[in-house]
Every structure is written in structure tokens, then in C-alpha cells.
Design an enzyme around this catalytic site. Structure first.
Site, short mmCIF file in Angstrom:
data_model
loop_
_atom_site.label_atom_id
_atom_site.label_comp_id
_atom_site.label_asym_id
_atom_site.label_seq_id
_atom_site.Cartn_x
_atom_site.Cartn_y
_atom_site.Cartn_z
N HIS A 1 -19.96 20.19 -14.31
CA HIS A 1 -19.93 20.97 -15.56
C HIS A 1 -19.94 22.47 -15.28
CE1 HIS A 1 -21.05 21.84 -19.83
NE2 HIS A 1 -21.66 22.87 -19.26
N GLU A 2 -20.89 22.91 -14.50
CA GLU A 2 -21.00 24.35 -14.23
C GLU A 2 -19.78 24.87 -13.48
OE1 GLU A 2 -23.06 26.21 -15.70
OE2 GLU A 2 -24.23 24.57 -16.52
N HIS B 1 -13.15 28.73 -15.23
CA HIS B 1 -12.77 29.59 -16.36
C HIS B 1 -12.83 31.05 -15.95
CE1 HIS B 1 -13.16 29.84 -21.07
NE2 HIS B 1 -12.03 30.34 -20.62
N HIS C 1 -17.13 26.00 -15.79
CA HIS C 1 -17.31 27.40 -16.20
C HIS C 1 -16.78 28.34 -15.11
CE1 HIS C 1 -19.56 26.76 -19.86
NE2 HIS C 1 -20.54 26.13 -19.26
#
Length: 684
Positions: free
Chosen positions: A471-472, A478, A475
Site C-alpha cells: 500500500h505505502e 505516485h 503512494h
């Protein structure tokens, strides 16, 4: 201190502008901030003092070029203050908070600057602009208007005072929470009390106790959220009870670490600020600039999901109670029992023991052969650890990220382990944000809070921790993939209720066949996770989703309840506990066996982080996420073609485009909610 001796006041000569943390001392920060504040004020004065009519170049581009030194110093410092907040750093943070708030307001509320931006916004259609330039004008104008730039001087003065006080209170909340979390670490005298932990976890608990001056004992440190991974495996019910009780006691014990009065003042000041700005509540103020648009839209979604989630949780509780009743010691299911007996149900119904899976999730292999490999397969990225580059702490490792053709893209920093100076939870931030205008390439950080084993034992992750790592890193991608011109749009600088979308999509690769087969290898035998077990694991997609959805929605509703108060209603609230109870009863999520994922006094996301009135964004973004996952499955999954479309049309644009417009560009239509309902078992 002489400016030429302060390493923060010049661009770092290290690759990608990574700050030279080896040369930076705590005493460098405040002088650097003061110098950067002054430089930024001079840059703004040059813009506003320009006698020429406002143009994109002399106003917007000049505004985007301004504050570069401040941005550099702030990103360097706040990376440290969240991940290695020593007492010295905490003191600096406390002194800095009102200064930073006052400086931010001096720019956002500058009447002359606002007049120039407004003039450009009113005549944007007559200017020869690129879409990114047009959107930049629109965003600055909207953000300055919402900040209060159009208010009269007296209202601005009141607003500035409130903002400064809020910045100090948020710092106090985080400081209190860190101190109380450390103080409430649970000590055990006998390893038998921790039966169920792996050797590595027991070793970490022994080391944690020794680090606190109590060798021979065992200390279990708390996670940010209400529950704890160990609750699923600890066989001793009293140990589970103690761990849950300690977690829920944070911020309500009285004394220096009590956060109740702090959060009440935060709520009242936010409501007062919203009233000054012309909004009925802080939630209305926040959502006015999010994709949701209004608190009512958020409330409608949360209420729509809460009833079926609570119903599913009750059904799950009945199963857990039956297992308890079949045992020798009968008792009523409590919150500290849920995770443990959920694992018993998982074993009984799916023959899956998630705690027994940990030897297949060795942390380094999950990173290299899971997270990095998925990014390589999907986007062609290459990763190489840079042992010559040092981050802010010895545990933080630096990797260079290159494109498939060898072109350097940026740096990725991974800080995996928990420590007393690190705030709880997991997060991503940028030390350097990508910008074509400034010529900056990205440097991004992922922080986790995994217990560090002593004695060189391997770090074995739970499935939840594997999920957090993927999940991290979503980010991080991104931030790494941004190709914007203006720093205002860099990477994750998007609407709060859109920012979780890319990270949630990246979780889909955890169980993708070739990725799972690559990283899920037994730490001792190198055997892959058995295929029949993998199939059973995939079959548990909606397992325990009643609990998971309910605990999340309860926290999201608490956030909305606090921040939907008017100024008068906020002033009338005197008891945190009573307010929480009423709010949870209002939405039907007041089950004592399913406490909120965060209670108010340790809800850092909303009282010391950037998610106030925005914690709903996880489920809001998950509508897009579930719909996008469906697209990947329909279009070949883990392919460079699919990755290129997702990268160029969504990740690379950062905040330079309306997020829902970017999603439509990627998907070809708006997102449907049905994939989310199916994923969470809410279709019945």
C-alpha cells in the site's frame, strides 16, 4: 550561526538533492527556517510590487518558483520530526509550528497577491495557456479563496490567530500521543504469557524491554490503531486484555499525556474558523474542495455502508461466540478476543492459519521479489540500493530507481522498523518533490512500524504488514511517477479523498500469481506457499469484512461527527467519551466488541495529521480502487501495456488535472460502486 555554515541553506550536492543528513544537526533547523521565511517573503514582495499588469509569467510562474528554500528545509525537517522525533526535534517542532502557520497565512491571505491571482482567474479564457497552466490558476485562486484571502483585515487577523493556535495544538496532540504510546508499552515477566508469538517477535519484545532498562522481561509496544497484530496469536486471554486495554487508554489517563482537552479545543477552533470563512462546519469547509463536494455526500455513503457492515459483524460475532462456548472456559466475546477467535474460524472454515504463514513473508524478500518485482513487471522499473547514500536514521535505506532503459527516475527511502522516536502507523512523504520548473527529481520515503528482531533473526511479516508495504509503495509510485511542471501539483498533491486510490490499487499485486510465487518463499526451505493454501487464501476475500468495515466506518463517522459540529454545538461538547458514544449509536456502530479503528484521543490522522474531516477518503477512494482493479483484470493484469496506461493517465499527472477527469480518462467512464460492495461483502 553563519548562513554559509548551515547545510540546509544551499541545495544538496548529493544525488537527486537528497539532504546531507550526516552534516545536518538539530541546531541548523530553526536558523534555516528563519532565513527561508525571509527569502520567501522577499520573493512574494517582488511579485506583489510589480507595477506591470499580472501575467502568468510574472505572477503564477513567479509564485511557483518562490519558496524553494523553504520547501527544501521543511521537507527535510518534517521527514525527521515524524520518523525520528528525539526530544530535541520535538522542542524545535513545538517552537516552529506557530511560525510556520503564520508564514503560510502571510502568503495565502496576502491581499495584493490574491488580487493578481483573481485577475488572472477572471480572464483565464483570454490567455494563451496550457491545460496545466489554466488549472494552476484555478487551483491557486480556489485555495486562496477558501483560506480567507477575500476576507476583511479584522477577520484575517482572527483567522491567523486561530491557525497559529491550531498548529501548536496539533503538535501537542502528536507529542502527547507518542509519549503515552511509549509509556503504555505492556511488560510481561514470563515468555509463557506471550505464547503464540514467533521467535523473532519474542526476541523483539525482549529487546524492547532491555532498551527500556528492564532486561529479562518482555515489552510489547503499541500500534497506532486500536487493535494489535499480536491479538490474533496470543493464547493467553489476560495478555490480550492487557494489550487492548493499554491501547484504548491512550490520551485519557489524566496528566501530561491526556489529549481530551487538546482535541476539544481543536474541534472548537476548527468550527470557529469555518464560521469565519462562511461555512456551517469544518467538514463543509474541507469537503468543499474535495471530490465528495459536501459532508452530506460523505454521510450518505457512510450510512449506506454502515447498516450491512454492522449486520455482517453481528453474524461474525455469533460464529466467534459459538467457538468460545464450545471451549472449557465460557465467556462473552470481548474486543480483545475478536482477532484470536477470528483466526480459529478461519482455520475451521478455510483451513488457513495466517500466523503460521509468517515464515513465508520474510521482509527483505517481500520487498525485493514482491513489491519491487511487481513495479518492474508493470512499469519496467529497476531498483538498486545506494549504500553510499545515508538518510536520516541508520535503519532508513536508500534505493535508486531507474527506468527500464536505465534513465534515472528518483530515490526511494524505506524506513521499516519501529522505535520510540517514530510516530505510529505507516506513511509516505516526499523529501524532494518532482518539478519540471525547478528541475527537481523525486525523493520519496515509506515508513512502517515493524518490530525489529534482536540477534540477527529474520524479520517475518504478517499478511497485514505485507499489505501495508504494498500500500505505502503505491503512494511512493505516485510520487516517483509525477511529470508535472509546477511544484504545486507534484506527486501526491491531489484531493485528500483521491490520494489513497493509487496506493489501494497497488495492493492487488499481493496475491497476483507470479508475484506471490516470487516473494512468498519459506525463510528456511525456500519452498513456495502451498498452492492449495493460496487458493483458500483468495477465497477469504470477504472474510471478516463485517468487522473490518465496521471498525473503519466507526472511525470515519467519529471524524465526521466531530467536524460536522457548528461553532455553537462544538462549544457545548464537554465530554469526549459521551460524544463518541452518541455518535457511534447514531450510525449503529456502537458494538463494544468492535471498537473504532481509532478512538478520538489517539486519532492522529484527524487531530495531528492531514485527514481532518477526510478519514472517509479511504472508503471513498476504494470505490475507484475496486473499479480500477476490475479494469486491470479485464485488460491483462500485470502487463507493461496496462501499467503504461495507469501510469501516464493517472499517476504521472499528479494534481495537475481534476482527479475524476483523470480517472475517466483512464477508465473511459466514471467508477461504479458495485465492485466495492462485492469486495466487502455488502451486496446482500
Amino acid at each position: 550561526m553563519a548562513e554559509n555554515s548551515n547545510p540546509l541553506l544551499a541545495r544538496s550536492a548529493l544525488p537527486f538533492g537528497l539532504p546531507d543528513y550526516d552534516a545536518i544537526l538539530p541546531e541548523h533547523y530553526l536558523p534555516a527556517f528563519r532565513a527561508a521565511f525571509a527569502a520567501h517573503r522577499d520573493e512574494i514582495a517582488t511579485i506583489t510590487g510589480n507595477a506591470a499588469a499580472p501575467t502568468f509569467e510574472n505572477t503564477m510562474e513567479a509564485l511557483e518558483r518562490s519558496g524553494e528554500a523553504l520547501d527544501r528545509v521543511a521537507r527535510t525537517f518534517y521527514t525527521v520530526s515524524s520518523a525520528d522525533a528525539t526530544p530535541e526535534i520535538q522542542a524545535i517542532d513545538g517552537e516552529l509550528a506557530p511560525l510556520m502557520s503564520a508564514h503560510r497565512d502571510s502568503v495565502q491571505l496576502d491581499a495584493e497577491l490574491y488580487a493578481r491571482v483573481r485577475a488572472l482567474a477572471e480572464h483565464a479564457d483570454t490567455l494563451d495557456l496550457t491545460p496545466e497552466q489554466r488549472y494552476l490558476i484555478e487551483r491557486h485562486h480556489r485555495e486562496m479563496t477558501l483560506a480567507g484571502a477575500a476576507l476583511d483585515p479584522a477577520s484575517k487577523e482572527r483567522l491567523t490567530a486561530i491557525n497559529q493556535r491550531l498548529s501548536s495544538l496539533k503538535t501537542t496532540f502528536e507529542k502527547n500521543l507518542l509519549a503515552d504510546t511509549n509509556d503504555l508499552a505492556v511488560f510481561f515477566d514470563d515468555a509463557r504469557e506471550l505464547d503464540g508469538l514467533s521467535d523473532a517477535e519474542l526476541s523483539a519484545a525482549g529487546q524492547a524491554a532491555a532498551d527500556r532498562g528492564q532486561p529479562g522481561r518482555f515489552a510489547v509496544t503499541l500500534t497506532l490503531f486500536t487493535g494489535h497484530p499480536y491479538l490474533a496469536v496470543l493464547t493467553d486471554r489476560e495478555s490480550r486484555r492487557r494489550l487492548m486495554a493499554a491501547s484504548r487508554a491512550r490520551g485519557i489517563r489524566g496528566g501530561a499525556g491526556d489529549n481530551r482537552e487538546v482535541l476539544l479545543e481543536i474541534v472548537r477552533l476548527r468550527a470557529r474558523r469555518a464560521a469565519i470563512l462562511g461555512f456551517p462546519s469544518h467538514a463543509a469547509y474541507v469537503t468543499a474542495d474535495e471530490t465528495a463536494g459536501s459532508p452530506e455526500a460523505v454521510h450518505d455513503l457512510l450510512r449506506r455502508l454502515a447498516a450491512p457492515a454492522a449486520r455482517n459483524a453481528r453474524r461474525e460475532a455469533e460464529k466467534l461466540q459459538r467457538i468460545i462456548d464450545e471451549g472449557d472456559d465460557r465467556f462473552e466475546l470481548a474486543a480483545h478476543d475478536w482477532a484470536f477467535y477470528t483466526e480459529q474460524v478461519r482455520i475451521a472454515e478455510y483451513d488457513i492459519d495466517t500466523s503460521a504463514m509468517r515464515p513465508w513473508f520474510e521482509a527483505e524478500r517481500v520487498l525485493q521479489d514482491g513489491v519491487f518485482r511487481a513495479a518492474s513487471e508493470l512499469y519496467g522499473l529497476r531498483f538498486a540500493e545506494r549504500h553510499d547514500l545515508h538518510a536520516y536514521h541508520p535503519d532508513a535505506r536508500v534505493y535508486q530507481v531507474d527506468e527500464a532503459d536505465g534513465t534515472p527516475l528518483g530515490l526511494f527511502v524505506l524506513d521499516r522498523y519501529t522505535r520510540d522516536t517514530k510516530r505510529g502507523g505507516a506513511w509516505m512523504n516526499s523529501i524532494v518533490a518532482q518539478s519540471g520548473l525547478r528541475g527537481d527529481a523525486p525523493v520519496v520515503v515509506n515508513n512502517l512500524n515493524v518490530a525489529k528482531p534482536a540477534g540477527g533473526l529474520p524479520t517475518l511479516l504478517t499478511l497485514d504488514q505485507v499489505t501495508t508495504l504494498f500500500h505505502e509503495f503505491g503512494h511512493a509510485l505516485h510520487g516517483l511517477f509525477a511529470t508535472v511542471t509546477y511544484p504545486h501539483f507534484a506527486g501526491t498533491s491531489v484531493c485528500r479523498d483521491f490520494v489513497e486510490f493509487p496506493s489501494q490499487v497497488n495492493e492487488m499485486w499481493i496475491l497476483w500469481p507470479e508475484i506471490l510465487a516470487s516473494y512468498a518463499r519459506h525463510v528456511e526451505t525456500n519452498e513456495p506457499l502451498p498452492e492449495d493454501l493460496v487458493e483458500r487464501l483468495r477465497a477469504t476475500g470477504s472474510f471478516n469484512q463485517g468487522f473490518a468495515t465496521s471498525e473503519y466506518l466507526a472511525a470515519a463517522w467519529l471524524d465526521q461527527a466531530w467536524h460536522s459540529l457548528s461553532e455553537a454545538d462544538a462549544a457545548a461538547v464537554t465530554s469526549v467519551e459521551e460524544f463518541e458514544a452518541r455518535a457511534l449509536a447514531d450510525i449503529g456502530l456502537d458494538d463494544p466488541a468492535v471498537p473504532p479503528r481509532y478512538s478520538s484521543t489517539y486519532f492522529a490522522h484527524i487531530f495531528s495529521g492531514g485527514y481532518s474531516a477526510g478519514y472517509y477518503s479511504y472508503i471513498w477512494s476504494e470505490v475507484l480502487d475496486a473499479d480500477a482493479v476490475e479494469w486491470f483484470r479485464e485488460n491483462g493484469g500485470l502487463t507493461r501495456t496496462a501499467g503504461a496506461r495507469f501510469r501516464t493517465r493517472l499517476l504521472a499527472v499528479g494534481g495537475s488535472k481534476d482527479p475524476l477527469e483523470a480517472y475517466r480518462d483512464f477508465r473511459g467512464r466514471d467508477a461504479r460502486i458495485e465492485p466495492l460492495l462485492q469486495r466487502r461483502g455488502l451486496t446482500g
